[in-house]
Design a protein around this motif. Structure first.
Motif, PDB file in Angstrom:
ATOM      1  N   LEU A 211     -41.372  15.650  71.605  1.00  0.00           N
ATOM      2  CA  LEU A 211     -40.918  14.528  72.429  1.00  0.00           C
ATOM      3  C   LEU A 211     -41.793  14.362  73.666  1.00  0.00           C
ATOM      4  CD1 LEU A 211     -37.059  14.958  72.072  1.00  0.00           C
ATOM      5  CD2 LEU A 211     -38.563  13.337  70.923  1.00  0.00           C
ATOM      6  N   THR A 212     -42.223  15.465  74.234  1.00  0.00           N
ATOM      7  CA  THR A 212     -43.094  15.347  75.412  1.00  0.00           C
ATOM      8  C   THR A 212     -44.414  14.673  75.034  1.00  0.00           C
ATOM      9  OG1 THR A 212     -43.774  17.617  74.974  1.00  0.00           O
ATOM     10  CG2 THR A 212     -42.175  17.299  76.730  1.00  0.00           C
ATOM     11  N   GLU A 213     -44.888  14.947  73.826  1.00  0.00           N
ATOM     12  CA  GLU A 213     -46.123  14.311  73.363  1.00  0.00           C
ATOM     13  C   GLU A 213     -45.912  12.821  73.130  1.00  0.00           C
ATOM     14  OE1 GLU A 213     -47.998  18.131  70.938  1.00  0.00           O
ATOM     15  OE2 GLU A 213     -46.666  16.739  69.910  1.00  0.00           O
ATOM     16  N   LEU A 214     -44.755  12.516  72.584  1.00  0.00           N
ATOM     17  CA  LEU A 214     -44.411  11.125  72.291  1.00  0.00           C
ATOM     18  C   LEU A 214     -44.334  10.308  73.581  1.00  0.00           C
ATOM     19  CD1 LEU A 214     -43.711   9.600  69.701  1.00  0.00           C
ATOM     20  CD2 LEU A 214     -41.322  10.143  70.121  1.00  0.00           C
ATOM     21  N   PHE A 215     -43.686  10.879  74.575  1.00  0.00           N
ATOM     22  CA  PHE A 215     -43.483  10.146  75.834  1.00  0.00           C
ATOM     23  C   PHE A 215     -44.778  10.041  76.648  1.00  0.00           C
ATOM     24  CE2 PHE A 215     -38.798  11.791  75.935  1.00  0.00           C
ATOM     25  CZ  PHE A 215     -38.512  10.978  74.858  1.00  0.00           C
ATOM     26  N   SER A 216     -45.718  10.961  76.385  1.00  0.00           N
ATOM     27  CA  SER A 216     -46.965  10.936  77.146  1.00  0.00           C
ATOM     28  C   SER A 216     -48.119  10.317  76.354  1.00  0.00           C
ATOM     29  CB  SER A 216     -47.350  12.362  77.554  1.00  0.00           C
ATOM     30  OG  SER A 216     -47.683  13.115  76.400  1.00  0.00           O
ATOM     31  N   GLY A 217     -47.940  10.194  75.055  1.00  0.00           N
ATOM     32  CA  GLY A 217     -49.007   9.657  74.215  1.00  0.00           C
ATOM     33  C   GLY A 217     -50.071  10.689  73.907  1.00  0.00           C
ATOM     34  N   ASN A 218     -49.794  11.915  74.280  1.00  0.00           N
ATOM     35  CA  ASN A 218     -50.785  12.974  74.141  1.00  0.00           C
ATOM     36  C   ASN A 218     -50.681  13.665  72.777  1.00  0.00           C
ATOM     37  OD1 ASN A 218     -52.717  14.869  74.728  1.00  0.00           O
ATOM     38  ND2 ASN A 218     -51.323  16.186  75.899  1.00  0.00           N
ATOM     39  N   HIS A 219     -51.138  12.949  71.755  1.00  0.00           N
ATOM     40  CA  HIS A 219     -51.113  13.491  70.403  1.00  0.00           C
ATOM     41  C   HIS A 219     -52.107  12.684  69.569  1.00  0.00           C
ATOM     42  CE1 HIS A 219     -49.730  14.439  66.350  1.00  0.00           C
ATOM     43  NE2 HIS A 219     -49.128  15.496  66.869  1.00  0.00           N
ATOM     44  N   PRO A 220     -52.866  13.354  68.700  1.00  0.00           N
ATOM     45  CA  PRO A 220     -53.917  12.656  67.940  1.00  0.00           C
ATOM     46  C   PRO A 220     -53.400  11.460  67.128  1.00  0.00           C
ATOM     47  CG  PRO A 220     -53.954  15.030  67.499  1.00  0.00           C
ATOM     48  CD  PRO A 220     -52.838  14.800  68.435  1.00  0.00           C
ATOM     49  N   LEU A 221     -52.158  11.544  66.683  1.00  0.00           N
ATOM     50  CA  LEU A 221     -51.637  10.461  65.848  1.00  0.00           C
ATOM     51  C   LEU A 221     -51.122   9.278  66.656  1.00  0.00           C
ATOM     52  CD1 LEU A 221     -49.699  12.407  63.071  1.00  0.00           C
ATOM     53  CD2 LEU A 221     -51.803  11.085  62.804  1.00  0.00           C
ATOM     54  N   LEU A 222     -51.065   9.436  67.974  1.00  0.00           N
ATOM     55  CA  LEU A 222     -50.503   8.380  68.808  1.00  0.00           C
ATOM     56  C   LEU A 222     -51.605   7.572  69.469  1.00  0.00           C
ATOM     57  CD1 LEU A 222     -47.658  10.424  70.543  1.00  0.00           C
ATOM     58  CD2 LEU A 222     -47.415   8.826  68.651  1.00  0.00           C
ATOM     59  N   THR A 223     -51.448   6.255  69.415  1.00  0.00           N
ATOM     60  CA  THR A 223     -52.436   5.399  70.070  1.00  0.00           C
ATOM     61  C   THR A 223     -52.070   5.157  71.528  1.00  0.00           C
ATOM     62  OG1 THR A 223     -51.181   3.510  69.274  1.00  0.00           O
ATOM     63  CG2 THR A 223     -53.071   4.187  67.957  1.00  0.00           C
ATOM     64  N   GLN A 224     -50.839   5.473  71.881  1.00  0.00           N
ATOM     65  CA  GLN A 224     -50.373   5.229  73.240  1.00  0.00           C
ATOM     66  C   GLN A 224     -49.099   6.031  73.487  1.00  0.00           C
ATOM     67  OE1 GLN A 224     -48.994   0.884  72.345  1.00  0.00           O
ATOM     68  NE2 GLN A 224     -47.399   1.832  73.582  1.00  0.00           N
TER      69      GLN A 224
ATOM     70  N   GLY B 246     -26.150  21.392  66.998  1.00  0.00           N
ATOM     71  CA  GLY B 246     -27.092  21.151  68.085  1.00  0.00           C
ATOM     72  C   GLY B 246     -28.416  21.861  67.868  1.00  0.00           C
ATOM     73  N   PRO B 247     -29.237  21.854  68.886  1.00  0.00           N
ATOM     74  CA  PRO B 247     -30.586  22.388  68.736  1.00  0.00           C
ATOM     75  C   PRO B 247     -30.637  23.910  68.820  1.00  0.00           C
ATOM     76  CG  PRO B 247     -30.252  21.708  70.987  1.00  0.00           C
ATOM     77  CD  PRO B 247     -28.988  21.356  70.258  1.00  0.00           C
ATOM     78  N   THR B 248     -31.633  24.468  68.149  1.00  0.00           N
ATOM     79  CA  THR B 248     -31.979  25.858  68.361  1.00  0.00           C
ATOM     80  C   THR B 248     -33.018  25.868  69.467  1.00  0.00           C
ATOM     81  OG1 THR B 248     -31.592  26.377  66.055  1.00  0.00           O
ATOM     82  CG2 THR B 248     -32.928  27.940  67.298  1.00  0.00           C
ATOM     83  N   VAL B 249     -32.671  26.456  70.577  1.00  0.00           N
ATOM     84  CA  VAL B 249     -33.538  26.323  71.746  1.00  0.00           C
ATOM     85  C   VAL B 249     -34.602  27.421  71.801  1.00  0.00           C
ATOM     86  CG1 VAL B 249     -32.055  24.929  73.200  1.00  0.00           C
ATOM     87  CG2 VAL B 249     -31.675  27.388  73.081  1.00  0.00           C
ATOM     88  N   SER B 250     -35.316  27.526  70.692  1.00  0.00           N
ATOM     89  CA  SER B 250     -36.417  28.487  70.686  1.00  0.00           C
ATOM     90  C   SER B 250     -37.747  27.760  70.768  1.00  0.00           C
ATOM     91  CB  SER B 250     -36.375  29.331  69.413  1.00  0.00           C
ATOM     92  OG  SER B 250     -36.492  28.495  68.285  1.00  0.00           O
ATOM     93  N   GLY B 251     -37.695  26.453  70.926  1.00  0.00           N
ATOM     94  CA  GLY B 251     -38.932  25.689  71.030  1.00  0.00           C
ATOM     95  C   GLY B 251     -38.624  24.274  71.470  1.00  0.00           C
ATOM     96  N   GLU B 252     -39.688  23.510  71.625  1.00  0.00           N
ATOM     97  CA  GLU B 252     -39.525  22.139  72.092  1.00  0.00           C
ATOM     98  C   GLU B 252     -38.976  21.223  71.002  1.00  0.00           C
ATOM     99  OE1 GLU B 252     -43.353  21.335  74.629  1.00  0.00           O
ATOM    100  OE2 GLU B 252     -42.183  19.498  74.415  1.00  0.00           O
ATOM    101  N   SER B 253     -38.143  20.297  71.389  1.00  0.00           N
ATOM    102  CA  SER B 253     -37.611  19.332  70.432  1.00  0.00           C
ATOM    103  C   SER B 253     -38.710  18.353  70.029  1.00  0.00           C
ATOM    104  CB  SER B 253     -36.459  18.556  71.055  1.00  0.00           C
ATOM    105  OG  SER B 253     -35.402  19.437  71.360  1.00  0.00           O
ATOM    106  N   HIS B 254     -38.655  17.929  68.775  1.00  0.00           N
ATOM    107  CA  HIS B 254     -39.627  16.936  68.312  1.00  0.00           C
ATOM    108  C   HIS B 254     -38.895  15.669  67.876  1.00  0.00           C
ATOM    109  CE1 HIS B 254     -38.660  17.879  64.117  1.00  0.00           C
ATOM    110  NE2 HIS B 254     -38.782  19.159  64.420  1.00  0.00           N
ATOM    111  N   LEU B 255     -39.682  14.697  67.444  1.00  0.00           N
ATOM    112  CA  LEU B 255     -39.114  13.406  67.078  1.00  0.00           C
ATOM    113  C   LEU B 255     -38.006  13.535  66.034  1.00  0.00           C
ATOM    114  CD1 LEU B 255     -39.116  10.313  67.131  1.00  0.00           C
ATOM    115  CD2 LEU B 255     -41.022  10.352  65.523  1.00  0.00           C
ATOM    116  N   GLY B 256     -38.196  14.420  65.078  1.00  0.00           N
ATOM    117  CA  GLY B 256     -37.189  14.610  64.050  1.00  0.00           C
ATOM    118  C   GLY B 256     -35.848  15.021  64.619  1.00  0.00           C
ATOM    119  N   HIS B 257     -35.880  15.826  65.668  1.00  0.00           N
ATOM    120  CA  HIS B 257     -34.629  16.264  66.293  1.00  0.00           C
ATOM    121  C   HIS B 257     -33.909  15.114  66.969  1.00  0.00           C
ATOM    122  CE1 HIS B 257     -36.845  20.284  66.460  1.00  0.00           C
ATOM    123  NE2 HIS B 257     -35.832  20.474  65.656  1.00  0.00           N
TER     124      HIS B 257
END
Length: 496
Positions: A292-305, A30-41
């Motif tokens: 994941l929060t960036e992915l779901f919100s679109g708030n990341h330079p690499l994301l168009t939406q 499972g995850p190491t909960v020392s930070g936010e999960s990302h797409l890779g996780h």
RNA sequence: GGUCCUGUGGCCGAGUGGCUAGGCAGAGCUCUGCAAAAGCUUCUACAUCGGUUCGAAUCCGGUCAGGACCUCCA
């Protein structure tokens, strides 16, 4: 055809035979909960959610154990022992457990968003310090670990003399002994390849527990071995995780458990491949993660939406789990559109009237095609969980469903039995096994309003009052609702 | 440097010897008051060189390119 899984241990696809008939024990790192999960996780958890769901579909009673690593590992082995979690907590000036709780909650939230089923047991590393200490003691008793300055190390060289250290990851022990990087503070170890089972905590270290060797904290690999053994037994069916854990994590787990329990812990080792971005693995080492929060919100330079969790899930399922999957905003847009098409086909199917189908199919060829498409689904999944092919077959059914709806294909063409089977298949495969769901919110009040507007628009169109009908459609578009005039005169709508 | 993996059409991706993968994007047509949606049709492939074979994206070898692990990593 029975279920075959690719076993990293043997590098072959093997027929899956559970140790206990009708039951499956599965452990996933499972995850190491020392930070936010990302797409890779997201990939292993979605991958093994599919494994879990499919095993249940096959009728197995599954005990799915996925740990939470909340004790932290070494920032860098050999340096001053430093617990990742406590380090960050000090920086953020909050309690370590506060940090752990925050990221655990965030992880659980993301897993819910992805529609993954909860594991049956989700043990925490901090909750199993006693078990880990017991296991270390046993390894020392067996003579395969030694104490040094309040830390305990596993004696890899001794283990390798009688066991195959490297059998999982394909490593050669001689190379390991030679090529392991020479880090500072290695003098505590007898050999560079040795790994820590218990690490003495320096005075300022926050997360610490009493042990027979002094205050300290558990090593990286022991928690999984201890928890897997506790809840699944000395030998269990499936151990899963990302490919990057093959070495040293899983290799070391095997060594520890083998000494402690006198058998190889898991029968089948399943590993998912990495998600890459511009060809490179997404991971903190490369500093190229998309949270994941960036992915779901679109708030990341690499994301168009923004992308919905279901789009991400679908994106992952379109690829075989042992292949790398290259991320791009463009690829996710394609996945989003594909999922929409598939799901709309499913909704159209559910709206078709059973009464319009007859017992006998008039188009034997089409009937046979459909039956074949559905019969193949089991074969695809049984072939090491080929979700990509499962989805492809559903996509082949979509035009047929749409064709029946708009009258292009007569409902007589297929039998009522096949129609029912399709409905069942879509439900069972898309929802139950692949875990996809409608991400659109349904609001009864809105539905009623829409029905009214659609009724008014229909009347306007019937009277050739296009000013009114266009006004309704245009204003709804502005309000974010898309109207679709269908061939049979019906009007459907969706929230954009 | 060692071990291993990969290289498919504009993009993402399935596929271990002969059969259309699929999705997205593009083009044409049908339907339609218009638009959208949907349907039908359709164009771009298997890094490269050589070998095995009646036949290879698929097997073997070389070359080139990329990646993973060897160190925390899903």
């Amino acid at each position: 055809m029975s279920l075959k899984v690719y076993n990293s241990l043997t590098r072959k696809k093997e027929e899956f035979k559970p140790i206990t008939k009708g039951h499956v024990g599965m452990y996933v790192c499972g995850p190491t909960v020392s930070g936010e999960s990302h797409l890779g996780h997201a990939r292993p958890y979605i991958t093994f959610d599919i494994v879990n769901r499919y095993l249940m579909h096959l009728g197995y009673k599954v005990r799915y154990v996925r740990n939470i690593t909340d004790a932290g590992h070494f920032e860098e082995e050999g340096r001053e022992a430093e617990d990742k979690i406590s380090k960050k907590a000090q920086l953020e000036k909050i309690e370590p457990m506060e940090l752990v709780q925050k990221y655990t909650n965030l992880f659980h939230w993301a897993m819910k968003e992805f529609n993954t089923l909860d594991p049956n047991i989700e043990p925490t590393a901090t909750g199993h310090i006693v078990e880990q200490i017991n296991m270390i003691e046993k390894i020392i008793e067996e003579g395969y670990a030694y104490v040094s300055n309040g830390s305990v190390y596993f004696d890899v060289k001794k283990y390798a003399a009688t066991h195959d250290y490297g059998k999982l990851s394909g490593r050669v022990i001689e190379d390991l002994l030679e090529t392991t990087r020479n880090l500072d503070g290695q003098e505590e170890k007898r050999d560079k390849a040795d790994f820590a089972l218990w690490k003495a905590a320096p005075p300022k270290h926050i997360m610490r527990w009493k042990s027979p060797w002094g205050d300290g904290f558990p090593g990286w690999h022991i928690e999984c071995s201890a928890m897997a053994t506790k809840y699944l037994g000395a030998e269990f069916d499936i151990h899963g995780g990302g490919m990057d854990l093959l070495f040293p994590h899983h290799e070391s787990e095997i060594a520890q458990s083998t000494i402690c329990n006198h058998q190889t812990p898991a029968k089948y080792w399943l590993h998912n491949n990495m998600i890459t971005i511009a060809g490179k693995k997404m991971g903190k080492s490369y500093n190229n993660v998309i949270k994941l929060t960036e992915l779901f919100s679109g708030n990341h330079p690499l994301l168009t939406q923004a992308f919905s969790p279901m789009t991400v899930r679908f994106f992952i399922l379109q690829t075989h789990y042992r292949s790398t999957l290259d991320f791009s905003s463009e690829a996710l847009v394609a996945a989003e559109k594909g999922l929409k098409r598939l799901w709309e086909g499913y909704e159209v199917l559910n709206k078709l009237q059973a009464a319009s189908f007859k017992l006998q199919a008039e188009n034997a060829e089409l009937e046979a095609t459909l039956l074949k498409l559905m019969a193949e689904l089991d074969d695809f999944m049984n072939d090491d969980f080929n979700t990509a092919k499962v989805l492809a077959n559903f996509f082949e059914m979509v035009p047929i469903i749409n064709g029946i709806k708009d009258g292009h294909i007569s409902a007589d063409a297929i039998s009522s039995g096949t129609f029912q089977l399709m409905k069942t298949s879509f439900k069972v495969w898309l929802e139950d096994i692949l875990g996809l769901k409608n991400s659109k919110e349904t609001n009864p009040a809105l539905n009623n309003v829409m029905e009214l507007l659609i009724e008014i628009r229909k009347e306007a169109r019937a009277n050739k009052d296009f000013a009114t009908s266009d006004k309704i459609r245009n204003q709804l578009t502005e309000a974010g609702i898309l109207l679709k005039d269908e061939k049979d005169g019906n009007i459907s709508w969706e929230i954009q």
